[in-house]
Design a protein around this motif. Sequence first.
Motif, mmCIF file in Angstrom:
data_model
loop_
_atom_site.group_PDB
_atom_site.id
_atom_site.type_symbol
_atom_site.label_atom_id
_atom_site.label_comp_id
_atom_site.label_asym_id
_atom_site.label_seq_id
_atom_site.Cartn_x
_atom_site.Cartn_y
_atom_site.Cartn_z
ATOM 1 N N ASP A 19 0.829 -1.207 0.000
ATOM 2 C CA ASP A 19 0.000 0.000 0.000
ATOM 3 C C ASP A 19 0.865 1.259 0.000
ATOM 4 O OD1 ASP A 19 0.938 -0.016 2.595
ATOM 5 O OD2 ASP A 19 -1.035 -0.002 3.530
ATOM 6 N N ASP A 20 2.145 1.099 -0.302
ATOM 7 C CA ASP A 20 3.084 2.218 -0.440
ATOM 8 C C ASP A 20 3.174 2.531 -1.934
ATOM 9 O OD1 ASP A 20 5.107 4.069 -0.385
ATOM 10 O OD2 ASP A 20 6.558 2.780 0.641
ATOM 11 N N VAL A 21 2.281 3.396 -2.408
ATOM 12 C CA VAL A 21 2.087 3.589 -3.846
ATOM 13 C C VAL A 21 2.199 5.069 -4.216
ATOM 14 C CG1 VAL A 21 0.469 3.247 -5.767
ATOM 15 C CG2 VAL A 21 0.549 1.577 -3.890
ATOM 16 N N VAL A 22 2.948 5.328 -5.279
ATOM 17 C CA VAL A 22 3.079 6.654 -5.866
ATOM 18 C C VAL A 22 2.668 6.530 -7.325
ATOM 19 C CG1 VAL A 22 4.788 8.377 -6.601
ATOM 20 C CG2 VAL A 22 4.918 7.400 -4.307
ATOM 21 N N ARG A 23 1.997 7.543 -7.832
ATOM 22 C CA ARG A 23 1.638 7.499 -9.253
ATOM 23 C C ARG A 23 2.093 8.779 -9.947
ATOM 24 N NH1 ARG A 23 -4.908 8.325 -10.153
ATOM 25 N NH2 ARG A 23 -5.003 10.460 -9.343
ATOM 26 N N ILE A 24 2.325 8.632 -11.258
ATOM 27 C CA ILE A 24 2.670 9.753 -12.134
ATOM 28 C C ILE A 24 1.482 9.973 -13.067
ATOM 29 C CG2 ILE A 24 4.175 10.555 -13.999
ATOM 30 C CD1 ILE A 24 5.756 10.478 -11.492
ATOM 31 N N LEU A 25 1.059 11.233 -13.162
ATOM 32 C CA LEU A 25 -0.049 11.612 -14.038
ATOM 33 C C LEU A 25 0.486 12.512 -15.135
ATOM 34 C CD1 LEU A 25 -2.652 12.555 -11.277
ATOM 35 C CD2 LEU A 25 -2.266 10.335 -12.359
ATOM 36 N N GLU A 26 0.195 12.156 -16.381
ATOM 37 C CA GLU A 26 0.642 12.941 -17.523
ATOM 38 C C GLU A 26 -0.461 12.970 -18.578
ATOM 39 O OE1 GLU A 26 4.237 13.128 -20.837
ATOM 40 O OE2 GLU A 26 4.322 11.626 -19.256
ATOM 41 N N THR A 27 -0.663 14.125 -19.182
ATOM 42 C CA THR A 27 -1.702 14.309 -20.191
ATOM 43 C C THR A 27 -1.725 13.155 -21.193
ATOM 44 O OG1 THR A 27 -1.404 16.697 -20.045
ATOM 45 C CG2 THR A 27 -2.602 15.885 -21.954
ATOM 46 N N SER A 28 -2.885 12.599 -21.402
ATOM 47 C CA SER A 28 -3.208 11.543 -22.368
ATOM 48 C C SER A 28 -2.767 10.146 -21.944
ATOM 49 C CB SER A 28 -2.663 11.856 -23.772
ATOM 50 O OG SER A 28 -1.284 11.620 -23.882
ATOM 51 N N HIS A 29 -2.130 10.012 -20.782
ATOM 52 C CA HIS A 29 -1.643 8.706 -20.306
ATOM 53 C C HIS A 29 -2.398 8.248 -19.071
ATOM 54 C CE1 HIS A 29 2.132 8.699 -22.703
ATOM 55 N NE2 HIS A 29 1.981 10.002 -22.620
ATOM 56 N N PRO A 30 -2.774 6.971 -19.001
ATOM 57 C CA PRO A 30 -3.264 6.481 -17.718
ATOM 58 C C PRO A 30 -2.125 6.537 -16.699
ATOM 59 C CG PRO A 30 -3.058 4.675 -19.287
ATOM 60 C CD PRO A 30 -2.735 5.935 -20.018
ATOM 61 N N PRO A 31 -2.437 6.595 -15.404
ATOM 62 C CA PRO A 31 -1.376 6.700 -14.399
ATOM 63 C C PRO A 31 -0.375 5.541 -14.476
ATOM 64 C CG PRO A 31 -3.525 7.056 -13.408
ATOM 65 C CD PRO A 31 -3.768 6.582 -14.813
ATOM 66 N N VAL A 32 0.872 5.875 -14.163
ATOM 67 C CA VAL A 32 1.920 4.863 -13.997
ATOM 68 C C VAL A 32 2.171 4.778 -12.495
ATOM 69 C CG1 VAL A 32 4.312 4.215 -14.470
ATOM 70 C CG2 VAL A 32 2.935 5.333 -16.249
ATOM 71 N N TYR A 33 2.122 3.567 -11.966
ATOM 72 C CA TYR A 33 2.251 3.335 -10.525
ATOM 73 C C TYR A 33 3.651 2.850 -10.193
ATOM 74 C CZ TYR A 33 -2.706 4.103 -10.301
ATOM 75 O OH TYR A 33 -3.948 4.684 -10.384
ATOM 76 N N TYR A 34 4.252 3.472 -9.176
ATOM 77 C CA TYR A 34 5.600 3.143 -8.726
ATOM 78 C C TYR A 34 5.523 2.575 -7.326
ATOM 79 C CZ TYR A 34 7.427 5.558 -12.784
ATOM 80 O OH TYR A 34 7.730 5.916 -14.067
ATOM 81 N N LEU A 35 6.132 1.402 -7.159
ATOM 82 C CA LEU A 35 6.089 0.655 -5.900
ATOM 83 C C LEU A 35 7.504 0.533 -5.343
ATOM 84 C CD1 LEU A 35 3.810 -2.177 -7.313
ATOM 85 C CD2 LEU A 35 3.118 0.040 -6.371
ATOM 86 N N PRO A 36 7.647 0.402 -4.025
ATOM 87 C CA PRO A 36 8.988 0.295 -3.452
ATOM 88 C C PRO A 36 9.690 -0.992 -3.899
ATOM 89 C CG PRO A 36 7.319 0.452 -1.722
ATOM 90 C CD PRO A 36 6.605 0.354 -3.032
ATOM 91 N N ILE A 37 10.925 -0.847 -4.306
ATOM 92 C CA ILE A 37 11.705 -2.019 -4.723
ATOM 93 C C ILE A 37 11.758 -3.051 -3.598
ATOM 94 C CG2 ILE A 37 14.045 -2.798 -5.327
ATOM 95 C CD1 ILE A 37 14.319 -0.162 -6.949
ATOM 96 N N HIS A 38 11.913 -2.579 -2.360
ATOM 97 C CA HIS A 38 12.041 -3.505 -1.222
ATOM 98 C C HIS A 38 10.758 -4.284 -0.936
ATOM 99 C CE1 HIS A 38 9.711 -1.072 1.593
ATOM 100 N NE2 HIS A 38 10.332 -0.015 1.095
ATOM 101 N N ALA A 39 9.609 -3.870 -1.517
ATOM 102 C CA ALA A 39 8.349 -4.581 -1.297
ATOM 103 C C ALA A 39 8.211 -5.817 -2.191
ATOM 104 C CB ALA A 39 7.164 -3.644 -1.519
ATOM 105 N N PHE A 40 9.049 -5.929 -3.212
ATOM 106 C CA PHE A 40 8.984 -7.079 -4.118
ATOM 107 C C PHE A 40 9.595 -8.309 -3.445
ATOM 108 C CE2 PHE A 40 8.112 -3.727 -6.990
ATOM 109 C CZ PHE A 40 7.443 -4.276 -8.078
#
Length: 164
Positions: free
Chosen positions: A44-65
């Motif tokens: 549940d440690d989630v960051v997203r990037i929002l950019e015109t015309s793109h659905p969000p890209v979600y970034y997750l902590p490397i250590h959570a994998f």
Amino acid sequence: MRPEPMPVGPGQESVWDYPRPPRLERVERTARIRLGGEVIVDTDDVVRILETSHPPVYYLPIHAFADGALAPGEGASYCEFKGGAAYFDVRGGGAVRPRAAWTYPRPSAGFEPLVGRVAVYAREMDDCTLDGVEVVPQPGRFYGGWITPEIVGPFKGSPGSLGW
């Protein structure tokens, strides 16, 4: 030529209202990814990037994998906003997906919260979910956005969208 944005319903957001340059934001969501029948990340440690015309890209902590789920992959790319990206091969349940995830080890100013985070191409996984809802991969082979029911397009990556 900008396409006609789809109508926005209650609780929805249009990718055509997202900014350019992109905006980074922390969100209260739970992301879960399965590959090879195994859960490789559930966080549940989630960051997203929002950019015109793109659905969000979600970034997750490397250590959570899960251990061994991410291995350095070949190649690199460059984003005019976020900087230089490095790739990971993603592994789970005996399956391997080359270059199926990426990170920004030294992101550009304003995107420092991406350090130590990774985004994953949903189309390469068994499934990716946000709050238990399976995401649809952004069209095309280059982009890594995740489409959920509350996001409306049209989305960059579909045929004819190169000039958007």
